[in-house]
Design a protein around this motif. Structure first.
Motif, PDB file in Angstrom:
ATOM      1  N   ASN A   1      43.433  -8.572  51.069  1.00 26.73           N
ATOM      2  CA  ASN A   1      43.451  -8.724  49.613  1.00 26.73           C
ATOM      3  C   ASN A   1      42.303  -8.014  48.915  1.00 26.73           C
ATOM      4  O   ASN A   1      42.465  -7.521  47.792  1.00 26.73           O
ATOM      5  CB  ASN A   1      43.466 -10.211  49.259  1.00 26.73           C
ATOM      6  N   VAL A   2      41.132  -7.934  49.554  1.00 27.35           N
ATOM      7  CA  VAL A   2      40.026  -7.256  48.896  1.00 27.35           C
ATOM      8  C   VAL A   2      40.279  -5.756  48.821  1.00 27.35           C
ATOM      9  O   VAL A   2      39.876  -5.095  47.853  1.00 27.35           O
ATOM     10  CB  VAL A   2      38.687  -7.554  49.615  1.00 27.35           C
ATOM     11  N   ASP A   3      40.982  -5.208  49.796  1.00 27.96           N
ATOM     12  CA  ASP A   3      41.299  -3.783  49.734  1.00 27.96           C
ATOM     13  C   ASP A   3      42.363  -3.502  48.678  1.00 27.96           C
ATOM     14  O   ASP A   3      42.323  -2.458  48.010  1.00 27.96           O
ATOM     15  CB  ASP A   3      41.748  -3.274  51.107  1.00 27.96           C
ATOM     16  N   ILE A   4      43.315  -4.402  48.533  1.00 29.81           N
ATOM     17  CA  ILE A   4      44.295  -4.258  47.454  1.00 29.81           C
ATOM     18  C   ILE A   4      43.580  -4.279  46.103  1.00 29.81           C
ATOM     19  O   ILE A   4      43.861  -3.469  45.212  1.00 29.81           O
ATOM     20  CB  ILE A   4      45.347  -5.384  47.523  1.00 29.81           C
ATOM     21  N   ALA A   5      42.638  -5.211  45.946  1.00 29.83           N
ATOM     22  CA  ALA A   5      41.880  -5.310  44.698  1.00 29.83           C
ATOM     23  C   ALA A   5      41.111  -4.024  44.426  1.00 29.83           C
ATOM     24  O   ALA A   5      41.067  -3.537  43.290  1.00 29.83           O
ATOM     25  CB  ALA A   5      40.926  -6.502  44.760  1.00 29.83           C
ATOM     26  N   ASN A   6      40.506  -3.462  45.474  1.00 28.15           N
ATOM     27  CA  ASN A   6      39.780  -2.199  45.302  1.00 28.15           C
ATOM     28  C   ASN A   6      40.717  -1.096  44.823  1.00 28.15           C
ATOM     29  O   ASN A   6      40.379  -0.308  43.939  1.00 28.15           O
ATOM     30  CB  ASN A   6      39.121  -1.782  46.610  1.00 28.15           C
ATOM     31  N   GLY A   7      41.907  -1.055  45.402  1.00 29.23           N
ATOM     32  CA  GLY A   7      42.857  -0.010  45.038  1.00 29.23           C
ATOM     33  C   GLY A   7      43.298  -0.071  43.589  1.00 29.23           C
ATOM     34  O   GLY A   7      43.376   0.949  42.900  1.00 29.23           O
ATOM     35  N   PHE A   8      43.556  -1.274  43.108  1.00 28.21           N
ATOM     36  CA  PHE A   8      44.070  -1.420  41.749  1.00 28.21           C
ATOM     37  C   PHE A   8      42.976  -1.452  40.677  1.00 28.21           C
ATOM     38  O   PHE A   8      43.197  -0.989  39.567  1.00 28.21           O
ATOM     39  CB  PHE A   8      44.915  -2.691  41.641  1.00 28.21           C
ATOM     40  N   PHE A   9      41.810  -1.985  41.017  1.00 33.81           N
ATOM     41  CA  PHE A   9      40.798  -2.235  39.993  1.00 33.81           C
ATOM     42  C   PHE A   9      39.630  -1.256  39.971  1.00 33.81           C
ATOM     43  O   PHE A   9      38.862  -1.263  39.010  1.00 33.81           O
ATOM     44  CB  PHE A   9      40.268  -3.664  40.114  1.00 33.81           C
ATOM     45  N   THR A  10      39.486  -0.435  40.998  1.00 29.61           N
ATOM     46  CA  THR A  10      38.356   0.510  40.969  1.00 29.61           C
ATOM     47  C   THR A  10      38.784   1.958  40.791  1.00 29.61           C
ATOM     48  O   THR A  10      37.923   2.821  40.637  1.00 29.61           O
ATOM     49  CB  THR A  10      37.481   0.408  42.245  1.00 29.61           C
ATOM     50  N   LEU A  11      40.079   2.231  40.790  1.00 28.78           N
ATOM     51  CA  LEU A  11      40.532   3.616  40.647  1.00 28.78           C
ATOM     52  C   LEU A  11      40.091   4.213  39.320  1.00 28.78           C
ATOM     53  O   LEU A  11      39.419   5.256  39.281  1.00 28.78           O
ATOM     54  CB  LEU A  11      42.051   3.709  40.794  1.00 28.78           C
ATOM     55  N   LEU A  12      40.447   3.575  38.213  1.00 30.60           N
ATOM     56  CA  LEU A  12      40.098   4.116  36.894  1.00 30.60           C
ATOM     57  C   LEU A  12      38.586   4.134  36.659  1.00 30.60           C
ATOM     58  O   LEU A  12      38.047   5.134  36.160  1.00 30.60           O
ATOM     59  CB  LEU A  12      40.821   3.346  35.795  1.00 30.60           C
ATOM     60  N   PRO A  13      37.847   3.059  37.006  1.00 27.25           N
ATOM     61  CA  PRO A  13      36.391   3.131  36.857  1.00 27.25           C
ATOM     62  C   PRO A  13      35.755   4.232  37.706  1.00 27.25           C
ATOM     63  O   PRO A  13      34.778   4.852  37.278  1.00 27.25           O
ATOM     64  CB  PRO A  13      35.923   1.737  37.310  1.00 27.25           C
ATOM     65  N   THR A  14      36.308   4.468  38.891  1.00 26.18           N
ATOM     66  CA  THR A  14      35.778   5.541  39.745  1.00 26.18           C
ATOM     67  C   THR A  14      35.974   6.897  39.088  1.00 26.18           C
ATOM     68  O   THR A  14      35.059   7.728  39.041  1.00 26.18           O
ATOM     69  CB  THR A  14      36.465   5.530  41.127  1.00 26.18           C
ATOM     70  N   ILE A  15      37.182   7.133  38.577  1.00 22.09           N
ATOM     71  CA  ILE A  15      37.470   8.396  37.893  1.00 22.09           C
ATOM     72  C   ILE A  15      36.578   8.549  36.667  1.00 22.09           C
ATOM     73  O   ILE A  15      36.024   9.625  36.410  1.00 22.09           O
ATOM     74  CB  ILE A  15      38.957   8.463  37.496  1.00 22.09           C
ATOM     75  N   PHE A  16      36.424   7.461  35.908  1.00 18.11           N
ATOM     76  CA  PHE A  16      35.577   7.489  34.714  1.00 18.11           C
ATOM     77  C   PHE A  16      34.133   7.823  35.074  1.00 18.11           C
ATOM     78  O   PHE A  16      33.499   8.681  34.440  1.00 18.11           O
ATOM     79  CB  PHE A  16      35.646   6.148  33.991  1.00 18.11           C
ATOM     80  N   LEU A  17      33.599   7.152  36.078  1.00 19.28           N
ATOM     81  CA  LEU A  17      32.204   7.372  36.448  1.00 19.28           C
ATOM     82  C   LEU A  17      32.010   8.771  37.016  1.00 19.28           C
ATOM     83  O   LEU A  17      31.004   9.436  36.724  1.00 19.28           O
ATOM     84  CB  LEU A  17      31.770   6.322  37.474  1.00 19.28           C
ATOM     85  N   TYR A  18      32.954   9.239  37.801  1.00 18.29           N
ATOM     86  CA  TYR A  18      32.895  10.598  38.356  1.00 18.29           C
ATOM     87  C   TYR A  18      32.866  11.623  37.222  1.00 18.29           C
ATOM     88  O   TYR A  18      32.031  12.546  37.204  1.00 18.29           O
ATOM     89  CB  TYR A  18      34.107  10.814  39.253  1.00 18.29           C
ATOM     90  N   ALA A  19      33.755  11.442  36.254  1.00 14.29           N
ATOM     91  CA  ALA A  19      33.809  12.369  35.117  1.00 14.29           C
ATOM     92  C   ALA A  19      32.538  12.293  34.282  1.00 14.29           C
ATOM     93  O   ALA A  19      32.007  13.313  33.824  1.00 14.29           O
ATOM     94  CB  ALA A  19      35.026  12.059  34.251  1.00 14.29           C
ATOM     95  N   THR A  20      32.031  11.084  34.105  1.00 11.86           N
ATOM     96  CA  THR A  20      30.841  10.888  33.286  1.00 11.86           C
ATOM     97  C   THR A  20      29.603  11.511  33.922  1.00 11.86           C
ATOM     98  O   THR A  20      28.804  12.170  33.249  1.00 11.86           O
ATOM     99  CB  THR A  20      30.595   9.384  33.056  1.00 11.86           C
ATOM    100  N   LEU A  21      29.419  11.325  35.223  1.00 13.19           N
ATOM    101  CA  LEU A  21      28.269  11.912  35.900  1.00 13.19           C
ATOM    102  C   LEU A  21      28.397  13.425  36.030  1.00 13.19           C
ATOM    103  O   LEU A  21      27.403  14.116  36.250  1.00 13.19           O
ATOM    104  CB  LEU A  21      28.094  11.289  37.287  1.00 13.19           C
TER     105      LEU A  21
END
Length: 233
Positions: free
Chosen positions: A132-152
């Motif tokens: 379940n924690v990996d499912i949560a990572n997949g659904f909830f960190t994708l957009l923040p990861t893309i955002f942070l990558y783009a921002t940095l």
């Protein structure tokens, strides 16, 4: 992959496709960063590699949820196949060739988890923390990861905003990975696999989600305290 694939059309090895996805994502970040800033600091490069990898992993984790029933069946298949052939399931999977059009199918990537479940059965059990924690990572960190990558990469928001997002994101990765390891040992799953597999597949493959986020925490704090992106060069 339990029988020869007769699908027509170009094929690619699973490992080659995986590396291609990561290199393309890294290349987009590095290329954009150099074009805009004429600078590639070691900290930015390290984080770009991690963010690019996590973006792909997020897709795999979505597949974990979508194909959870298939993964349970494929886990049994790979276990029986290893007994019959003596081949390591993950090696056989990553070296297999698949049609290009199947490379984007969630069913293909179900085998990522079915082969990993040979070392940690929790990924074939939807009742466990690891699943379940990996499912949560997949659904909830994708957009923040893309955002942070783009921002940095392009400094599209004030540094303190990027720092706040980075602080939240990197802390949850650190916490999530730590609790996963704890749950693995508390459940005594380490007793069922050789030490080499424990160090390589359980500790080794998950270590980046502890070590890189620790760097991310440091960078995020500096972004907030400094109020600028100077930590990135």
């Amino acid at each position: 992959m339990n029988q020869p694939d007769t699908t027509k059309g170009p094929k690619i090895r699973v490992l080659s496709f995986t590396l291609l996805c990561i290199f393309v994502l890294i290349g987009i970040g590095l290329g954009t960063r150099y074009y805009l800033k004429q600078d590639l600091s070691i900290i930015y490069v390290i984080l770009s590699v991690f963010f690019s990898t996590n973006i792909l992993i997020c897709w795999w984790e979505v597949c974990l949820f979508v194909q959870r029933t298939l993964i349970e069946h494929r886990t049994t298949y790979w276990r029986e196949r290893r007994c019959e052939t003596g081949k390591l399931p993950h090696i056989e999977f990553f070296t297999a060739k698949i049609p290009i059009k199947r490379a984007f199918s969630s069913k293909t990537w179900a085998d990522i988890w079915a082969t990993y479940a040979q070392y940690d059965p929790s990924f074939a059990d939807r009742r466990t923390y690891g699943f379940n924690v990996d499912i949560a990572n997949g659904f909830f960190t994708l957009l923040p990861t893309i955002f942070l990558y783009a921002t940095l990469t392009a400094y599209i928001v004030p540094a303190y905003v990027a720092g706040i997002v980075g602080l939240m994101l990197c802390w949850q990765w650190t916490y999530m990975t730590s609790v996963y390891w704890i749950s693995f040992f508390v459940a005594k799953r380490h007793l069922n696999i050789p030490k080499r597999d424990l160090y390589l597949y359980i500790l080794g493959t998950n270590a980046p989600w502890l070590l890189f986020p620790l760097l991310g925490l440091f960078v995020s704090i500096r972004l907030i305290v400094d109020g600028n992106y100077s930590i990135l060069g």
